[in-house]
Design a protein around this motif. Structure first.
Motif, PDB file in Angstrom:
ATOM      1  N   HIS A 355       0.831  -1.204   0.000  1.00  0.00           N
ATOM      2  CA  HIS A 355       0.000   0.000   0.000  1.00  0.00           C
ATOM      3  C   HIS A 355       0.869   1.258   0.000  1.00  0.00           C
ATOM      4  O   HIS A 355       0.695   2.174   0.805  1.00  0.00           O
ATOM      5  N   LEU A 356       1.822   1.277  -0.936  1.00  0.00           N
ATOM      6  CA  LEU A 356       2.708   2.425  -1.067  1.00  0.00           C
ATOM      7  C   LEU A 356       2.185   3.368  -2.138  1.00  0.00           C
ATOM      8  O   LEU A 356       1.211   3.063  -2.831  1.00  0.00           O
ATOM      9  N   CYS A 357       2.840   4.494  -2.272  1.00  0.00           N
ATOM     10  CA  CYS A 357       2.431   5.525  -3.237  1.00  0.00           C
ATOM     11  C   CYS A 357       3.256   5.410  -4.511  1.00  0.00           C
ATOM     12  O   CYS A 357       4.487   5.384  -4.449  1.00  0.00           O
ATOM     13  N   GLN A 358       2.588   5.381  -5.669  1.00  0.00           N
ATOM     14  CA  GLN A 358       3.299   5.239  -6.949  1.00  0.00           C
ATOM     15  C   GLN A 358       4.192   6.448  -7.240  1.00  0.00           C
ATOM     16  O   GLN A 358       5.229   6.307  -7.907  1.00  0.00           O
ATOM     17  N   LYS A 359       3.842   7.617  -6.726  1.00  0.00           N
ATOM     18  CA  LYS A 359       4.711   8.786  -6.913  1.00  0.00           C
ATOM     19  C   LYS A 359       6.007   8.603  -6.129  1.00  0.00           C
ATOM     20  O   LYS A 359       7.101   8.894  -6.620  1.00  0.00           O
ATOM     21  N   LEU A 360       5.907   8.053  -4.910  1.00  0.00           N
ATOM     22  CA  LEU A 360       7.081   7.888  -4.058  1.00  0.00           C
ATOM     23  C   LEU A 360       7.884   6.633  -4.400  1.00  0.00           C
ATOM     24  O   LEU A 360       8.982   6.443  -3.869  1.00  0.00           O
ATOM     25  N   THR A 361       7.349   5.805  -5.276  1.00  0.00           N
ATOM     26  CA  THR A 361       8.144   4.670  -5.768  1.00  0.00           C
ATOM     27  C   THR A 361       8.614   4.915  -7.206  1.00  0.00           C
ATOM     28  O   THR A 361       9.141   4.008  -7.856  1.00  0.00           O
ATOM     29  N   GLY A 362       8.391   6.141  -7.692  1.00  0.00           N
ATOM     30  CA  GLY A 362       8.912   6.529  -9.000  1.00  0.00           C
ATOM     31  C   GLY A 362       8.155   5.962 -10.183  1.00  0.00           C
ATOM     32  O   GLY A 362       8.626   6.044 -11.328  1.00  0.00           O
ATOM     33  N   LEU A 363       6.968   5.424  -9.948  1.00  0.00           N
ATOM     34  CA  LEU A 363       6.202   4.811 -11.035  1.00  0.00           C
ATOM     35  C   LEU A 363       5.201   5.781 -11.667  1.00  0.00           C
ATOM     36  O   LEU A 363       4.647   5.492 -12.728  1.00  0.00           O
ATOM     37  N   TYR A 364       4.967   6.924 -11.001  1.00  0.00           N
ATOM     38  CA  TYR A 364       4.034   7.915 -11.535  1.00  0.00           C
ATOM     39  C   TYR A 364       4.640   9.294 -11.292  1.00  0.00           C
ATOM     40  O   TYR A 364       4.751   9.745 -10.143  1.00  0.00           O
ATOM     41  N   VAL A 365       5.063   9.940 -12.377  1.00  0.00           N
ATOM     42  CA  VAL A 365       5.752  11.233 -12.269  1.00  0.00           C
ATOM     43  C   VAL A 365       4.725  12.357 -12.318  1.00  0.00           C
ATOM     44  O   VAL A 365       3.975  12.498 -13.297  1.00  0.00           O
ATOM     45  N   THR A 366       4.670  13.146 -11.255  1.00  0.00           N
ATOM     46  CA  THR A 366       3.727  14.252 -11.182  1.00  0.00           C
ATOM     47  C   THR A 366       4.179  15.230 -10.096  1.00  0.00           C
ATOM     48  O   THR A 366       4.899  14.852  -9.159  1.00  0.00           O
ATOM     49  N   ASN A 367       3.748  16.487 -10.195  1.00  0.00           N
ATOM     50  CA  ASN A 367       3.997  17.463  -9.138  1.00  0.00           C
ATOM     51  C   ASN A 367       2.837  17.523  -8.156  1.00  0.00           C
ATOM     52  O   ASN A 367       2.900  18.222  -7.140  1.00  0.00           O
ATOM     53  N   ASP A 368       1.789  16.789  -8.481  1.00  0.00           N
ATOM     54  CA  ASP A 368       0.561  16.800  -7.671  1.00  0.00           C
ATOM     55  C   ASP A 368       0.359  15.402  -7.071  1.00  0.00           C
ATOM     56  O   ASP A 368       1.286  14.618  -6.985  1.00  0.00           O
ATOM     57  N   ALA A 369      -0.834  15.103  -6.705  1.00  0.00           N
ATOM     58  CA  ALA A 369      -1.159  13.781  -6.171  1.00  0.00           C
ATOM     59  C   ALA A 369      -1.025  12.730  -7.270  1.00  0.00           C
ATOM     60  O   ALA A 369      -1.252  13.022  -8.454  1.00  0.00           O
ATOM     61  N   CYS A 370      -0.683  11.522  -6.878  1.00  0.00           N
ATOM     62  CA  CYS A 370      -0.579  10.445  -7.868  1.00  0.00           C
ATOM     63  C   CYS A 370      -1.960  10.013  -8.332  1.00  0.00           C
ATOM     64  O   CYS A 370      -2.977  10.292  -7.686  1.00  0.00           O
ATOM     65  N   PHE A 371      -1.999   9.307  -9.447  1.00  0.00           N
ATOM     66  CA  PHE A 371      -3.285   8.861 -10.009  1.00  0.00           C
ATOM     67  C   PHE A 371      -4.004   7.915  -9.052  1.00  0.00           C
ATOM     68  O   PHE A 371      -5.233   7.950  -8.936  1.00  0.00           O
ATOM     69  N   GLN A 372      -3.238   7.071  -8.337  1.00  0.00           N
ATOM     70  CA  GLN A 372      -3.854   6.110  -7.418  1.00  0.00           C
ATOM     71  C   GLN A 372      -4.617   6.828  -6.308  1.00  0.00           C
ATOM     72  O   GLN A 372      -5.638   6.334  -5.832  1.00  0.00           O
ATOM     73  N   TYR A 373      -4.145   8.009  -5.899  1.00  0.00           N
ATOM     74  CA  TYR A 373      -4.865   8.784  -4.875  1.00  0.00           C
ATOM     75  C   TYR A 373      -6.215   9.248  -5.427  1.00  0.00           C
ATOM     76  O   TYR A 373      -7.220   9.244  -4.715  1.00  0.00           O
ATOM     77  N   LYS A 374      -6.195   9.623  -6.708  1.00  0.00           N
ATOM     78  CA  LYS A 374      -7.433  10.113  -7.314  1.00  0.00           C
ATOM     79  C   LYS A 374      -8.505   9.036  -7.399  1.00  0.00           C
ATOM     80  O   LYS A 374      -9.697   9.327  -7.400  1.00  0.00           O
ATOM     81  N   ILE A 375      -8.076   7.767  -7.494  1.00  0.00           N
ATOM     82  CA  ILE A 375      -9.058   6.674  -7.541  1.00  0.00           C
ATOM     83  C   ILE A 375      -9.150   5.964  -6.185  1.00  0.00           C
ATOM     84  O   ILE A 375      -9.636   4.845  -6.086  1.00  0.00           O
ATOM     85  N   LYS A 376      -8.638   6.647  -5.133  1.00  0.00           N
ATOM     86  CA  LYS A 376      -8.749   6.205  -3.742  1.00  0.00           C
ATOM     87  C   LYS A 376      -8.040   4.886  -3.460  1.00  0.00           C
ATOM     88  O   LYS A 376      -8.498   4.077  -2.654  1.00  0.00           O
ATOM     89  N   GLU A 377      -6.890   4.668  -4.163  1.00  0.00           N
ATOM     90  CA  GLU A 377      -6.072   3.492  -3.877  1.00  0.00           C
ATOM     91  C   GLU A 377      -4.747   3.880  -3.228  1.00  0.00           C
ATOM     92  O   GLU A 377      -3.888   3.038  -2.990  1.00  0.00           O
ATOM     93  N   CYS A 378      -4.555   5.161  -2.967  1.00  0.00           N
ATOM     94  CA  CYS A 378      -3.386   5.677  -2.255  1.00  0.00           C
ATOM     95  C   CYS A 378      -3.918   6.592  -1.158  1.00  0.00           C
ATOM     96  O   CYS A 378      -4.882   7.339  -1.376  1.00  0.00           O
ATOM     97  N   ASP A 379      -3.315   6.505   0.050  1.00  0.00           N
ATOM     98  CA  ASP A 379      -3.855   7.301   1.170  1.00  0.00           C
ATOM     99  C   ASP A 379      -3.222   8.679   1.289  1.00  0.00           C
ATOM    100  O   ASP A 379      -3.373   9.357   2.300  1.00  0.00           O
TER     101      ASP A 379
END
Length: 481
Positions: A355-379
C-alpha cells in the motif's frame, strides 16, 4: 496425381476396376497444419496449440486439435494475439504425450501450411528434442497462392481469405487458422486444373539431423533439475548451464542454429552434470561455477547478472522513496534485477502489496497527487495526507522482509529424490551454502545444518538469485531464526 470428383467419376466409367484401384492408390493425402507457439528466441519456442486436418482432396477424413503445455512461459504479446495464456495450458498434455498421435495422422501425407517453413520447423524441433527425426513432404499455401493468385496484393492468410470471401473464425488459434488454410487450399487445388503447379511445389526437405555422437551424449544425461557442463575434446569446460530438465536443454543446444549453438555442436565431446532437485541451488551453483571456470561460451554470464537495483532514499519531507537505479556498489541496495522491465513489474507489485504511493516509488511522475490517490487506492503520502512515520513504517516492513541483513534463515526446497530435501543457509545475512538431507532427518537448527553444509561464495549475484526466488515464491518453506 490429385483427382477431382469430376475426373474420378469419369475414370470410373471408362477403366476397369483394377485400374481404378491403381489410380486411387496414387491419390495424394494432405495434412493441413497450424501451430501456435510461445514466441521467444529462434528454435527455443514451444508449441501451445496444434491443429491438423487430414484431407483426401474431397473431404476431411481425420483431425487432431489440442492445446499443448510447452513447459515454458508464453511471451506477453503472444497471449494478447492468441488469447492463450499460461493458466490455460497447465493441465494440457505435454508434446511427448501427443507426439504419437501426430505421427499417426501425418503418416504418408504431405504437410500443408500457410508459411510451412515455420510450422514444419517448430514440429521438427519438438520431435528432435524427443530424439525422433520427423521428415515429411511439405507444401506451402503462400507459395501456391503466389503462383495461382498473382493478382492479389497480399498473400498473408488474413488478407487472402478476406479478399476471396472465405469465412474465418478464431483467427490466430490453431483450429481457426488451419480450417481457413484448408478452404484456401481447396480453392487453389481447383484453380490448378492440371495439378502440375501443386506437384511442382511439393518439397521433400530432409534437414540435417543430430549426429550419432550428439544423440549418444543426449542419451547419457538426466531429465532432472541440475547444472550441466559441456566439455570439448581436451576436457575443458566450454559452457555451463542449469535447467529443470537437463536432457531437454542439451537437446536445444544440439538442435539450435544460432552461432553459439553451432559452435557448441562442433566442439562438444562430452556433457557431465550434477543433479540438484532444487532450481534455487541449480541457479546458485551455475552462477558460482561460471565465475570459477569462466567458460568461453558463457561470456554474458561472467558479468554481473543484476544491473538494476532498488534503493530507499528519504526525501526533503521525510518520506522514504523507493528508487530504481543502475546498480552502484557504493550504495546499500534492497534488492536488484536483471532487466528494467522486471524491476518495474516487481515494483508495481510491491507498491500494491504494501500500500505504497506510486509517486514515491517513481512509477508515476507528477507534481501533484498520484493517479492512485485520485481513484482512492493511495492514502495521500504524495501530498502529505499521512505522516512520514506512518508511511515509512510500511516501507520499512517491505525492506525488512526483502533484506538479508542480520537475518538467520533456512530456505527449504525439493531434493534430488522424493526422499530428500535441500536447504540453503543464510547466517547473519550472509549466504553460507547448501545441503541435502533425508526427509526422516528434520533440520530445524542452524548448528545441525552447519555440519553437512557445502560451502559457497557469498556475493551479490548469489544474494539476488535468492531474493528473486523468494519474491517468486519458488521455495517449499522459509524457516527464520
Amino acid at each position: 496425381m490429385q483427382l477431382s470428383a469430376e475426373v474420378l467419376w469419369f475414370e470410373l466409367e471408362v477403366v476397369s476396376l483394377e485400374d481404378v484401384n491403381i489410380n486411387l492408390n496414387k491419390i495424394t493425402i494432405y495434412c493441413i497444419l497450424d501451430i501456435e507457439t510461445t514466441g521467444g528466441q529462434f528454435n527455443e519456442e514451444g508449441i501451445t496449440e496444434i491443429a491438423i486436418y487430414k484431407f483426401d482432396g474431397l473431404e476431411i477424413v481425420d483431425q487432431f486439435i489440442s492445446l499443448v503445455n510447452p513447459e515454458i512461459p508464453i511471451q506477453p504479446f503472444v497471449v494478447k494475439l492468441t488469447g492463450i495464456n499460461n493458466a490455460m495450458l497447465r493441465s494440457a498434455p505435454k508434446f511427448y504425450e501427443v507426439a504419437k498421435r501426430i505421427i499417426e495422422i501425418t503418416n504418408d501425407c504431405v504437410l500443408v501450411a500457410h508459411n510451412t517453413s515455420f510450422d514444419y520447423r517448430i514440429l521438427r524441433t519438438e520431435f528432435r528434442r524427443l530424439g525422433f527425426d520427423f521428415n515429411k513432404q511439405t507444401l506451402c499455401t503462400v507459395e501456391l497462392s503466389q503462383k495461382l493468385l498473382p493478382e492479389q496484393p497480399s498473400h498473408s492468410l488474413g488478407k487472402l481469405v478476406r479478399a476471396l470471401g472465405i469465412p474465418m473464425a478464431d483467427r490466430h488459434r490453431a483450429s481457426g487458422d488451419a480450417l481457413a488454410t484448408l478452404k484456401l487450399f481447396q480453392l487453389l487445388l481447383a484453380k490448378d486444373t492440371e495439378k502440375s503447379i501443386v506437384q511442382e511445389l511439393i518439397k521433400t526437405e530432409v534437414l540435417k539431423g543430430i549426429t550419432p555422437k550428439l544423440y549418444s551424449i543426449i542419451e547419457s544425461v538426466t531429465s532432472n533439475t541440475g547444472v550441466y557442463y559441456i566439455h570439448n575434446e581436451e576436457g575443458r569446460i566450454i559452457y555451463i548451464g542449469k535447467s529443470k530438465n537437463i536432457k531437454k536443454r542439451i537437446n536445444q543446444h544440439f538442435t539450435g542454429v544460432d552461432k553459439k549453438s553451432v559452435k557448441i555442436q562442433s566442439e562438444v565431446f562430452k556433457v557431465t552434470f550434477e543433479e540438484t532437485g532444487s532450481e534455487l541451488i541449480a541457479l546458485l551453483k551455475e552462477s558460482e561455477e561460471i565465475k570459477i571456470h569462466k567458460p568461453i561460451y558463457n561470456r554474458a554470464q561472467r558479468k554481473n547478472l543484476f544491473n538494476i537495483a532498488l534503493y530507499a532514499e528519504e526525501d526533503k519531507n521525510g518520506y522514504l522513496n523507493l528508487k530504481l537505479q543502475k546498480a552502484d556498489g557504493r550504495k546499500k541496495e534492497i534488492t536488484s534485477f536483471s532487466t528494467m522491465q522486471e524491476a518495474k513489474n516487481t515494483l508495481f507489485r510491491i507498491t500494491a502489496d504494501y500500500h505504497l504511493c506510486q509517486k514515491l516509488t517513481g512509477l508515476y511522475v507528477t507534481n501533484d497527487a498520484c493517479f492512485q490517490y485520485k481513484i482512492k487506492e493511495c492514502d495521500g503520502a504524495c501530498i502529505g495526507k499521512i505522516t512520514p512515520e506512518e508511511y515509512n513504517s510500511r516501507v520499512s516492513t517491505f525492506i525488512s522482509k526483502n533484506s538479508f541483513e542480520d537475518q538467520n534463515m533456512i530456505l527449504k526446497d525439493k531434493g534430488r529424490t522424493i526422499h530428500e530435501r535441500s536447504a540453503v543457509l543464510i547466517e547473519n545475512g550472509i549466504y553460507k551454502g547448501y545441503a541435502f538431507y533425508d526427509l526422516n532427518y528434520q533440520v530445524q537448527k542452524i548448528e545441525i545444518l552447519k555440519n553437512i553444509i557445502i560451502p559457497m561464495q557469498n556475493n551479490r549475484d548469489a544474494r539476488n538469485i535468492i531474493q528473486s526466488q523468494i519474491r517468486k515464491n519458488k521455495l517449499l518453506k522459509i524457516v527464520k531464526f
